[in-house]
Motif scaffolding. Sequence first.
Motif, PDB file in Angstrom:
ATOM      1  N   HIS A 122     -14.189 -28.170  17.995  1.00  0.00           N
ATOM      2  CA  HIS A 122     -14.685 -27.884  16.549  1.00  0.00           C
ATOM      3  C   HIS A 122     -15.842 -28.990  15.959  1.00  0.00           C
ATOM      4  CE1 HIS A 122     -15.055 -25.612  12.686  1.00  0.00           C
ATOM      5  NE2 HIS A 122     -14.765 -26.656  12.091  1.00  0.00           N
ATOM      6  N   GLN A 140     -14.914 -18.088  16.628  1.00  0.00           N
ATOM      7  CA  GLN A 140     -14.490 -19.259  15.906  1.00  0.00           C
ATOM      8  C   GLN A 140     -14.603 -19.368  14.473  1.00  0.00           C
ATOM      9  OE1 GLN A 140     -16.908 -22.752  16.606  1.00  0.00           O
ATOM     10  NE2 GLN A 140     -18.872 -21.595  16.279  1.00  0.00           N
ATOM     11  N   HIS A 187     -12.629 -20.706  10.470  1.00  0.00           N
ATOM     12  CA  HIS A 187     -11.764 -22.022   9.704  1.00  0.00           C
ATOM     13  C   HIS A 187     -10.470 -21.461   9.493  1.00  0.00           C
ATOM     14  CE1 HIS A 187     -15.778 -23.579   9.397  1.00  0.00           C
ATOM     15  NE2 HIS A 187     -15.170 -24.859   9.535  1.00  0.00           N
ATOM     16  N   ALA A 242     -10.222 -23.559  13.305  1.00  0.00           N
ATOM     17  CA  ALA A 242     -10.057 -24.928  12.916  1.00  0.00           C
ATOM     18  C   ALA A 242      -9.229 -25.253  12.047  1.00  0.00           C
ATOM     19  CB  ALA A 242     -11.370 -25.628  12.689  1.00  0.00           C
ATOM     20  N   ALA A 248      -7.843 -25.689  16.678  1.00  0.00           N
ATOM     21  CA  ALA A 248      -8.527 -26.855  16.907  1.00  0.00           C
ATOM     22  C   ALA A 248      -8.340 -27.931  15.743  1.00  0.00           C
ATOM     23  CB  ALA A 248      -9.992 -26.350  16.413  1.00  0.00           C
ATOM     24  N   CYS A 251      -8.165 -31.041  13.668  1.00  0.00           N
ATOM     25  CA  CYS A 251      -9.199 -32.131  12.972  1.00  0.00           C
ATOM     26  C   CYS A 251      -8.805 -33.036  12.299  1.00  0.00           C
ATOM     27  CB  CYS A 251     -10.305 -31.132  12.598  1.00  0.00           C
ATOM     28  SG  CYS A 251     -10.964 -29.684  13.369  1.00  0.00           S
ATOM     29  N   GLY A 311     -10.740 -31.416  17.626  1.00  0.00           N
ATOM     30  CA  GLY A 311     -12.039 -31.264  17.126  1.00  0.00           C
ATOM     31  C   GLY A 311     -12.432 -32.310  16.387  1.00  0.00           C
ATOM     32  N   ASP A 335     -14.778 -32.258  13.949  1.00  0.00           N
ATOM     33  CA  ASP A 335     -15.466 -31.629  12.848  1.00  0.00           C
ATOM     34  C   ASP A 335     -16.346 -32.561  11.950  1.00  0.00           C
ATOM     35  OD1 ASP A 335     -15.585 -29.686  10.975  1.00  0.00           O
ATOM     36  OD2 ASP A 335     -13.821 -30.380   9.797  1.00  0.00           O
TER      37      ASP A 335
END
Lengths: 426, 426
Positions: free
Chosen positions: B68, B223, B225, B266, B287, B289, B316, B318
């Motif tokens: 991510h 993908q 959030h 994410a 993912a 982060c 990730g 991010d």
Amino acid sequence: MSPNSFVLKGDICYSNSLTEINTVPNGYLVCVDGISKGVFQEHPADYANLPLLDYTGKLVTPGLVDLHVHAPQYAFRGLGMDLELLDWLHTHTFPEEAKYKDLAYAKKAYTRFVDDVKHGPNTRAIIFATLHKDATKLLMDLLEESGLNTMVGKVNMDRNGTTELQEESAEASARDTRAWLDETAGRYKRTKPILTPRFIPSCTDQLMHNLKEIQEEYKLPVQSHLSENQGEVAWVKELCPGSAGYGHAYDDFGLFGGDRCPTVMAHCVLSDEDESALMKKNGVYVAHCPASNTNLSSGVAPIRRFLNEGLHVGLGSDIAAGTHTSIFAAMADAIRVSKLRWRLADTSLSPLTAAEAFYLGTIGGGSFFGKVGSFAPGYECDAIVVDDTRYTAADERSLIDRLERTIYLSEDRDVVHKFVQGAQVF
Amino acid sequence: MSPNSFVLKGDICYSNSLTEINTVPNGYLVCVDGISKGVFQEHPADYANLPLLDYTGKLVTPGLVDLHVHAPQYAFRGLGMDLELLDWLHTHTFPEEAKYKDLAYAKKAYTRFVDDVKHGPNTRAIIFATLHKDATKLLMDLLEESGLNTMVGKVNMDRNGTTELQEESAEASARDTRAWLDETAGRYKRTKPILTPRFIPSCTDQLMHNLKEIQEEYKLPVQSHLSENQGEVAWVKELCPGSAGYGHAYDDFGLFGGDRCPTVMAHCVLSDEDESALMKKNGVYVAHCPASNTNLSSGVAPIRRFLNEGLHVGLGSDIAAGTHTSIFAAMADAIRVSKLRWRLADTSLSPLTAAEAFYLGTIGGGSFFGKVGSFAPGYECDAIVVDDTRYTAADERSLIDRLERTIYLSEDRDVVHKFVQGAQVF
């Protein structure tokens, strides 16, 4: 004209207060005999005869101050991070520190430590060596030569060590400490001794009494560890049943601040209001070590509370429980852990801001050395010049933004010049 | 003989499982046509005719996987970190992303991003671009040329943006997405499109329906959030009153995993058991982060719980809520925040170890790309060669120790060679 007098041109930032940063783009920092005369927007006519060091386009900040670092642990930083404090000490730290009995090993390892710190953003540090007198002198020689300004302690520890890493008795420890102090007396300009009982579990009552005598006789400041980890705090309670707490135990031996005993204590993760009230009363400094307290799963010190209470707080890298010597990294870590503490544990203590972290890493810790950590007139002129082009966009932003990015993104190699008390280190 | 066939000699490490790392000092990694034939202690006679790349003394690991990252945010990483998610998006992110309408700006900024990632430890990445079709194509061109292997998404957002950064309508967003897919079809070997609704608050129901049609028609992975921040989660509840939760809202639109819709989400900081059960059922990837979730005060995702539940988890960077692209840094951060979560909030979820973090940053995320993230036979041969002498002591320790130190201490410049699917990038 002193070689420590100059005018330095650059994009200058320094803290005015805990929350306020002075930024002077294309400004002029005037240094006379190692002391700042202030920062000016125009080249001041009064100092037209001083050499001009032109760092136009580069960031200039006060040198950073590391209030707590173990020089002999540098060689194994980034290792064994899956352990907690007491296990980590016995698995990694004590065996490594025992090696410093060998001066050849000490020279090799300390040379690397000093060289790396010299080329990073810190100009001042308060340093633990090991219990070995001669290796400690060697470290002090190397530090003096580097141009950094430091306080260094031969460690005292006469119990709960290992066969390889423990002094024979309180008397032996005190004798070695006096010998170390006598042999280094008058030897350095920038490198001072600091009394260094490792922590309560490492020092018998007798040793603590001996150290108090030495502290008074040699008029030394003191550094140690305080309220870092739950197991450690419980252990101190057992070891000192007569004391009201961990900090009080140091205080009962006369080694916890006061006018004639400047003291810095690392960690204070678990210091309650009683302990912090005593620290406030005695002027004891907190060396906040956010990376270390995270890596060893110790927790997060309540720095916002300490600041509200008016305590002195600075930052420590705490190598090797912390992984990076740079106090820029410690600033970023201090902000980060304060956010997680706020989010996960206690919304009454608001997170630290970038401005506050910058203050802690400059004036906050610098004041333990005197007027250090600022470019305000009268401050000792420690300065670093940072080339931030590696991480700064071409269409650049404000100076305050560049400073925030430097806190988060700079690496040691981005520091391109350094001055300590006006003397150019590189 | 394919140029992507060789034997690589070095100190080789890769994950065997979540908790176990295979270390082969002075080992031989065999790569034939970009696919690993395994790692051997002796130079295998069967492959004696392949070129030998001799990296004796250097660390060799699988390339790292960033699940991510926002490419257009790279230009302002390390800025505005004193804000929370929704404020940070409006103050820094949306204004910056709006600039990518200008292809000249996009070229300058994306060139820097791609060049920096190319020279770091990551070989794979799943990337958010912006809503701009042409800038996204430009980013894909640059990535293809770099030799990295990536999935890239033109962002969809038709509500709650700004005048400068929002698509005109669901139809316009869908039309641009189809045009982007058609114009890039068959153009790249290593750069694939991924469908990228920014997040529920940015996409109308109509747009989500349109995207589902596109997803099926073009057989795209997805993908987005998920459950990052408290304010965001509350907002999604208002926006999707008919859905049982945030993840369920994506699922209600058919954009949340399943055999024909590989999906990576994410954050998942606030995903409860219902949400993670749905992720498990649908094979949705997390993912994780850690830097981002710390910097924006979002919290710490319960990764131990996700692993216990059998979810797919990778790491990730991010960018720009995270500050560093290196997934080595993400590994260290994942360990650190898991310790603070354990200490401050929930002792039932034990901290991650270095071995686990290494797994997450290699196979954990790599499996989203197929057989990626290991040197076991049959895996696509992504490898990096790390010169760890900058931070490794001369009397060196075990390979596993060197790997741990690389996680904590390496900088991008320590990566000296890189291979993606057996092709040498540098």
